[in-house]
Every structure is written in structure tokens, then in C-alpha cells.
Design a protein around this motif. Structure first.
Motif, PDB file in Angstrom:
ATOM      1  N   LYS A  38       0.539  -1.295  -0.225  1.00 40.48           N
ATOM      2  CA  LYS A  38       0.200  -0.165   0.108  1.00 40.48           C
ATOM      3  C   LYS A  38       0.723   1.253  -0.098  1.00 40.48           C
ATOM      4  O   LYS A  38       0.545   2.521  -0.734  1.00 40.48           O
ATOM      5  N   PRO A  39       2.120   1.281   0.779  1.00 39.03           N
ATOM      6  CA  PRO A  39       2.798   2.367   0.709  1.00 39.03           C
ATOM      7  C   PRO A  39       3.327   3.013  -0.680  1.00 39.03           C
ATOM      8  O   PRO A  39       3.514   4.145  -0.994  1.00 39.03           O
ATOM      9  N   PHE A  40       3.341   2.186  -1.739  1.00 36.07           N
ATOM     10  CA  PHE A  40       3.974   2.467  -2.848  1.00 36.07           C
ATOM     11  C   PHE A  40       2.691   3.007  -3.999  1.00 36.07           C
ATOM     12  O   PHE A  40       3.407   3.448  -4.992  1.00 36.07           O
ATOM     13  N   VAL A  41       1.845   2.930  -3.466  1.00 31.76           N
ATOM     14  CA  VAL A  41       0.451   3.155  -4.468  1.00 31.76           C
ATOM     15  C   VAL A  41       0.493   4.663  -4.575  1.00 31.76           C
ATOM     16  O   VAL A  41       0.540   5.309  -3.676  1.00 31.76           O
ATOM     17  N   GLY A  42       0.439   5.376  -5.825  1.00 34.55           N
ATOM     18  CA  GLY A  42       0.166   6.493  -5.968  1.00 34.55           C
ATOM     19  C   GLY A  42       0.479   7.055  -7.586  1.00 34.55           C
ATOM     20  O   GLY A  42       0.866   6.316  -8.502  1.00 34.55           O
ATOM     21  N   LYS A  43       0.864   8.036  -7.553  1.00 33.08           N
ATOM     22  CA  LYS A  43       0.891   8.872  -9.093  1.00 33.08           C
ATOM     23  C   LYS A  43       2.466   9.476  -9.001  1.00 33.08           C
ATOM     24  O   LYS A  43       2.918  10.051  -7.991  1.00 33.08           O
ATOM     25  N   TYR A  44       3.296   9.118 -10.195  1.00 34.34           N
ATOM     26  CA  TYR A  44       4.607   9.537 -10.099  1.00 34.34           C
ATOM     27  C   TYR A  44       4.757  10.283 -11.593  1.00 34.34           C
ATOM     28  O   TYR A  44       4.295   9.958 -12.585  1.00 34.34           O
ATOM     29  N   GLN A  45       5.741  11.250 -11.424  1.00 38.53           N
ATOM     30  CA  GLN A  45       6.127  12.055 -12.642  1.00 38.53           C
ATOM     31  C   GLN A  45       7.303  11.886 -13.041  1.00 38.53           C
ATOM     32  O   GLN A  45       8.278  11.947 -12.320  1.00 38.53           O
ATOM     33  N   PHE A  46       7.579  11.974 -14.307  1.00 40.93           N
ATOM     34  CA  PHE A  46       8.795  11.662 -14.885  1.00 40.93           C
ATOM     35  C   PHE A  46       9.743  13.043 -14.640  1.00 40.93           C
ATOM     36  O   PHE A  46       9.284  14.005 -15.125  1.00 40.93           O
ATOM     37  N   THR A  47      10.980  12.699 -14.312  1.00 43.64           N
ATOM     38  CA  THR A  47      11.760  13.818 -13.887  1.00 43.64           C
ATOM     39  C   THR A  47      12.160  14.404 -15.484  1.00 43.64           C
ATOM     40  O   THR A  47      12.589  15.836 -15.484  1.00 43.64           O
ATOM     41  N   ASP A  48      12.509  13.598 -16.436  1.00 43.68           N
ATOM     42  CA  ASP A  48      12.976  14.053 -17.773  1.00 43.68           C
ATOM     43  C   ASP A  48      11.920  14.907 -18.565  1.00 43.68           C
ATOM     44  O   ASP A  48      12.174  15.521 -19.637  1.00 43.68           O
ATOM     45  N   ASN A  49      10.437  14.609 -18.246  1.00 46.46           N
ATOM     46  CA  ASN A  49       9.385  15.337 -18.921  1.00 46.46           C
ATOM     47  C   ASN A  49       8.208  15.398 -18.001  1.00 46.46           C
ATOM     48  O   ASN A  49       7.738  14.348 -17.756  1.00 46.46           O
ATOM     49  N   ASN A  50       7.797  16.674 -17.429  1.00 50.08           N
ATOM     50  CA  ASN A  50       7.100  16.736 -16.225  1.00 50.08           C
ATOM     51  C   ASN A  50       5.669  16.411 -16.776  1.00 50.08           C
ATOM     52  O   ASN A  50       4.653  16.780 -16.056  1.00 50.08           O
ATOM     53  N   ARG A  51       5.261  16.301 -18.196  1.00 46.48           N
ATOM     54  CA  ARG A  51       3.881  15.645 -18.410  1.00 46.48           C
ATOM     55  C   ARG A  51       3.753  14.274 -18.680  1.00 46.48           C
ATOM     56  O   ARG A  51       2.588  14.011 -19.203  1.00 46.48           O
ATOM     57  N   VAL A  52       4.740  13.554 -18.295  1.00 52.34           N
ATOM     58  CA  VAL A  52       4.530  12.173 -18.442  1.00 52.34           C
ATOM     59  C   VAL A  52       4.308  11.569 -17.029  1.00 52.34           C
ATOM     60  O   VAL A  52       5.255  11.577 -16.137  1.00 52.34           O
ATOM     61  N   PHE A  53       3.343  10.735 -16.662  1.00 52.92           N
ATOM     62  CA  PHE A  53       2.912  10.198 -15.468  1.00 52.92           C
ATOM     63  C   PHE A  53       2.713   8.600 -15.559  1.00 52.92           C
ATOM     64  O   PHE A  53       2.384   8.064 -16.565  1.00 52.92           O
ATOM     65  N   LEU A  54       3.147   8.197 -14.100  1.00 51.25           N
ATOM     66  CA  LEU A  54       2.963   6.756 -13.994  1.00 51.25           C
ATOM     67  C   LEU A  54       1.784   6.596 -13.025  1.00 51.25           C
ATOM     68  O   LEU A  54       1.827   7.439 -12.091  1.00 51.25           O
ATOM     69  N   GLN A  55       0.937   5.610 -12.889  1.00 50.84           N
ATOM     70  CA  GLN A  55       0.008   5.217 -11.665  1.00 50.84           C
ATOM     71  C   GLN A  55       0.545   3.691 -11.206  1.00 50.84           C
ATOM     72  O   GLN A  55       0.647   2.944 -11.758  1.00 50.84           O
ATOM     73  N   ILE A  56       0.878   3.894  -9.845  1.00 54.07           N
ATOM     74  CA  ILE A  56       1.415   2.568  -9.307  1.00 54.07           C
ATOM     75  C   ILE A  56       0.172   2.096  -8.508  1.00 54.07           C
ATOM     76  O   ILE A  56      -0.525   2.811  -7.738  1.00 54.07           O
ATOM     77  N   MET A  57      -0.472   0.836  -8.757  1.00 53.10           N
ATOM     78  CA  MET A  57      -1.807   0.409  -8.292  1.00 53.10           C
ATOM     79  C   MET A  57      -1.485  -0.871  -7.647  1.00 53.10           C
ATOM     80  O   MET A  57      -0.432  -1.561  -7.665  1.00 53.10           O
ATOM     81  N   LEU A  58      -2.573  -1.500  -6.977  1.00 52.29           N
ATOM     82  CA  LEU A  58      -2.605  -2.787  -6.351  1.00 52.29           C
ATOM     83  C   LEU A  58      -3.736  -3.461  -7.017  1.00 52.29           C
ATOM     84  O   LEU A  58      -4.754  -3.013  -7.233  1.00 52.29           O
ATOM     85  N   LYS A  59      -3.487  -4.850  -7.597  1.00 52.34           N
ATOM     86  CA  LYS A  59      -4.239  -5.436  -8.338  1.00 52.34           C
ATOM     87  C   LYS A  59      -4.007  -7.016  -7.983  1.00 52.34           C
ATOM     88  O   LYS A  59      -2.856  -7.418  -8.325  1.00 52.34           O
ATOM     89  N   ASP A  60      -4.935  -7.641  -7.370  1.00 55.84           N
ATOM     90  CA  ASP A  60      -5.048  -9.122  -7.282  1.00 55.84           C
ATOM     91  C   ASP A  60      -3.674  -9.359  -6.331  1.00 55.84           C
ATOM     92  O   ASP A  60      -2.784 -10.446  -6.545  1.00 55.84           O
ATOM     93  N   GLY A  61      -3.374  -8.642  -5.479  1.00 52.86           N
ATOM     94  CA  GLY A  61      -2.112  -8.929  -4.356  1.00 52.86           C
ATOM     95  C   GLY A  61      -0.737  -8.331  -5.200  1.00 52.86           C
ATOM     96  O   GLY A  61       0.000  -8.808  -4.356  1.00 52.86           O
ATOM     97  N   GLN A  62      -0.822  -7.888  -6.130  1.00 55.79           N
ATOM     98  CA  GLN A  62       0.447  -7.451  -6.889  1.00 55.79           C
ATOM     99  C   GLN A  62       0.590  -6.049  -6.979  1.00 55.79           C
ATOM    100  O   GLN A  62      -0.619  -5.313  -7.291  1.00 55.79           O
ATOM    101  N   LEU A  63       1.856  -5.565  -7.107  1.00 55.84           N
ATOM    102  CA  LEU A  63       2.071  -4.136  -7.436  1.00 55.84           C
ATOM    103  C   LEU A  63       2.192  -3.954  -9.023  1.00 55.84           C
ATOM    104  O   LEU A  63       2.483  -4.745  -9.911  1.00 55.84           O
ATOM    105  N   VAL A  64       1.031  -3.091  -9.565  1.00 60.09           N
ATOM    106  CA  VAL A  64       0.795  -2.709 -11.135  1.00 60.09           C
ATOM    107  C   VAL A  64       1.279  -1.400 -11.254  1.00 60.09           C
ATOM    108  O   VAL A  64       0.641  -0.508 -10.882  1.00 60.09           O
ATOM    109  N   LEU A  65       2.014  -1.285 -12.618  1.00 54.67           N
ATOM    110  CA  LEU A  65       2.264   0.035 -13.027  1.00 54.67           C
ATOM    111  C   LEU A  65       1.598   0.095 -14.267  1.00 54.67           C
ATOM    112  O   LEU A  65       1.564  -0.514 -14.960  1.00 54.67           O
TER     113      LEU A  65
END
Length: 218
Positions: A38-65
Motif C-alpha cells: 500500500k505505501p507504494f500506491v500513487g502517481k509519479y511524474q517523470f523527471t525528464d518530462n514533467n507531462r508524463v506520469f505513471l500510476q502505481i496500483m494494487l491488483k490481485d495482491g500484486q504491484l501494477v504499474l
């Protein structure tokens, strides 16, 4: 094979290129409990391009990017307290924890750094401008990737259109719009192109996403 291909950047296979080939070996994995993730879940912004994002989620007990530019999802297994791995793509993730225990960053492929941001964080779009045909003419021409091997993937053609520029790479055609006389963005503003001019006004190069340098042919 090159680390950064203009075609991949144009298609946002990451300038952000998260599926870049890696020489890392598959790692032994462990099975964490969902609560540990759970602590890893959230939204992340790319340092080389501030308009590009990842979302870290939980699905079926696994970390999903989830790649928010194309909605592709990649699952990971935990290999240590702050590290995860995807065997299929040989894709490592290494998180950073602050002194207060919060997850603040993630490093992908031991190279691409992403900062954690608020889930509702967005970047305002830049205002674009229309340049005249005379202003656009100096940018037109052939550009070759600096440090490339000289094959067809290292060549792009830039042409002037109605108030903007067009980049052609193989079968890919992309419009880029001016935000200043030397700075351009693609239509979704998820990558940037910064041109450089010599003292005599001739365009000498283009830098994509503050990283890849393309030299204009003379």
C-alpha cells in the motif's frame, strides 16, 4: 540497438521508453502480502518530462504499474523491501523512502527517475503560437541522431506546414506546435523539441525531451 529512438519518443514508448532492452538478469522473487504494498500506491511524474506520469496500483495482491500515456499495465513481484521486478520485460523498479517513512520516488531500469506527486496533480498545457512560413522555413530539413549508427531509424525529416512543423520518421507523421520561436511540443504536449540556431540564423540541431540530440544535415 540505440537507447533512444525518435520514433519511440514520438509514439511515447518512453521518451519515456520503459521497454528499453536491459541486460539485467531475472531476479529471485518473494510473495509479499497486499498490505505491504500500500505505501507504494500513487502517481509519479517523470523527471525528464514533467507531462508524463505513471500510476502505481494494487491488483490481485500484486504491484501494477500503469503507463498513463497509453494505459498499458505491467505487474511486478517484490524482490526486496523497496525493489520490484518484471521478468517478462526484465524491468526493475527501485523505490526511495524518506526519513518519515513515505515513498517519494521510483527508479525504473536503473535510469529513469520518477517523483511521487498528489493523485490529482496535473500540469497546465502550454499556450501554443502560430509561426509564419518564413519563420518555419529554417527548421525544415533532415536530422540525424547524434551518436546513432546511421541507419534509417536515426533519420527524421522536418517540414513546415500551416503554422507548425511536421516530423516524419518512417511511417510515423507527427505535428509539433510552437510555444516560442525555438521551442515546440507535440499535440498532446507529452514531449518537447528545442531547436538551436547559429549566429547566422541557421538551425543546427534539435533536442528532444531535454535528452536526445538530433543534428541538422547541412
Amino acid at each position: 540497438m540505440k537507447k533512444y529512438s525518435f520514433a519511440l519518443i514520438l509514439m511515447l514508448g518512453l521518451s519515456v521508453q520503459l521497454f528499453h532492452s536491459s541486460k539485467l538478469l531475472a531476479q529471485t522473487t518473494t510473495a509479499p502480502q497486499p498490505a505491504d504494498l500500500k505505501p507504494f500506491v500513487g502517481k509519479y511524474q517523470f523527471t525528464d518530462n514533467n507531462r508524463v506520469f505513471l500510476q502505481i496500483m494494487l491488483k490481485d495482491g500484486q504491484l501494477v504499474l500503469k503507463q498513463l500515456w497509453d494505459n498499458q499495465e505491467i505487474s511486478f513481484k517484490q524482490t526486496s523491501e523497496l525493489e520490484f521486478y518484471n521478468d517478462e520485460h526484465q524491468f526493475p523498479l527501485k523505490f526511495t523512502r524518506s526519513a518519515t517513512g513515505e515513498i517519494t520516488q521510483v527508479l525504473a531500469f536503473d535510469r529513469d527517475l520518477w517523483n511521487r506527486v498528489a493523485d490529482n496533480y496535473t500540469v497546465p498545457l502550454q499556450k501554443t503560437i502560430t509561426l509564419s512560413a518564413e519563420q518555419l522555413k529554417p527548421f525544415a530539413g533532415k536530422y540525424e541522431l547524434k551518436g546513432g549508427d546511421g541507419d534509417a531509424d536515426d533519420i527524421v525529416q522536418v517540414t513546415a506546414a500551416d503554422g507548425h512543423l511536421v516530423i516524419t520518421h518512417g511511417g510515423n507523421v507527427n505535428n509539433i506546435l510552437a510555444v516560442s520561436e525555438l521551442d515546440f511540443v507535440n499535440e498532446t504536449q507529452m514531449f518537447t523539441v528545442k531547436f538551436t540556431k547559429a549566429a547566422d540564423g541557421t538551425v543546427t540541431q534539435a533536442v528532444v525531451n531535454n535528452k536526445d540530440v538530433w543534428i541538422k544535415a547541412k
